[in-house]
Design a protein around this motif. Structure first.
Motif: not given
Length: 312
Positions: A205-216
């Motif tokens: 989960q490095v990078g926080g929630n923003l980095a975890r956003v995947g689907s458009t």
């Protein structure tokens, strides 16, 4: 027992009445070659599954996916209607697509509306009681459920019902580009569904929630006509760029979006109405929007937003 609208009314071992009931675990012979199915998460079921769907014909029925993990290496194309696509329950029936052009592609065009409520006119489709997954990291055509319909103005006809569905990746990096895509689908109802667009890198989960956003998009709504009324109730959206995205291609956006008791958490945007002319109506009640950029954005002729918890 299946009624003329493709809805099951009873089930018993060996029984058949009304429209066909297709057990998707059935082995199929294609081009004189026997293709066996498997729910062990190892066997590729693409060929026998498509053969079973084709066996449904154009008159519709039920496509029943029993419990287990079913791998599918291609998109499944459904043209027979009315049709019910069903499993034994969320996380009981798991369908895992292993191709970036994965998911169910359901085409409801080509039918003529009839005034008789007892006559199937080809608009109706129900998808329920299963988990749909992908092990791919997005992809241009990677949509879990895509519905293409034809809208006729002034016709009060139902088209799509999605109920008790869980959509997410089957691996840390896996996620659909769009989880549900609705094209000109009037009177759509989506209830009690879980849309998880999360992607995770090899470092977790490095990078926080923003980095975890995947689907458009959790739900993407497009079309060239004013298909009326999308009802979305009791659904949860996580880690999507847009939880719900209304993106009309002309000045013909849908007349109404009704969103009730939903959660949109760790998404970049909650409800995004991107038609620059106007979204005719949005009514959102009793929802939880904890989004990274904006809860609700767009151009609205009418908007009623009550009883929600909205923060960034």
């Amino acid at each position: 027992t299946v009624d003329v609208h493709g809805r099951e009314t009873a089930a018993a071992n060996g029984s058949a009445a009304g429209l066909p009931w297709i057990d998707m675990s059935t082995d199929r012979t294609v081009s004189n070659v026997l293709h066996q199915t498997g729910n062990d998460g190892v066997v590729d079921n693409a060929i026998p599954f498509q053969a079973s769907i084709d066996a449904l014909g154009n008159n519709g029925g039920v496509l029943y996916f029993p419990a287990g993990t079913w791998l599918v290496s291609n998109k499944l194309n459904v043209t027979g209607h009315p049709v019910t696509i069903m499993g034994d329950g969320i996380d009981v029936t798991r369908i895992v697509f292993t191709n970036q052009a994965g998911g169910f592609d359901i085409n409801l065009t080509g039918s003529t509306h009839t005034a008789s409520p007892s006559t199937a006119d080809g608009y109706e489709v129900t998808v329920k009681d299963m988990t749909i997954m992908t092990n791919q990291e997005a992809g241009t055509n990677n949509t879990a459920l895509k519905f293409t319909n034809q809208f006729t103005g002034g016709t009060p006809d139902p088209s799509v019902i999605i109920s008790n569905i869980h959509i997410e990746g089957s691996t840390p990096q896996g996620h659909f580009t769009n989880m549900v895509h609705l094209i000109d689908c009037p009177t759509t109802k989506i209830n009690n569904c879980f849309f998880n667009g999360e992607k995770l890198g090899t470092t977790g989960q490095v990078g926080g929630n923003l980095a975890r956003v995947g689907s458009t998009s959790g739900i993407l709504i497009t079309g060239t006509n004013q298909a009326t009324e999308y009802h979305i109730n009791g659904c949860n959206f996580f880690f999507c760029e847009h939880a719900i995205r209304a993106l009309a291609t002309t000045d013909a956006d849908s007349e109404g979006y009704y969103v009730d008791s939903c959660g949109m958490v760790a998404c970049y945007k909650g409800f995004s109405g991107e038609n620059t002319h106007s979204t005719l109506a949005l009514q959102m009640n009793n929802c939880h929007l904890a989004c990274q950029y904006v809860g609700i954005e767009g151009y609205f002729t009418q908007m009623i937003v009550t009883g929600n918890l909205i923060y960034n």
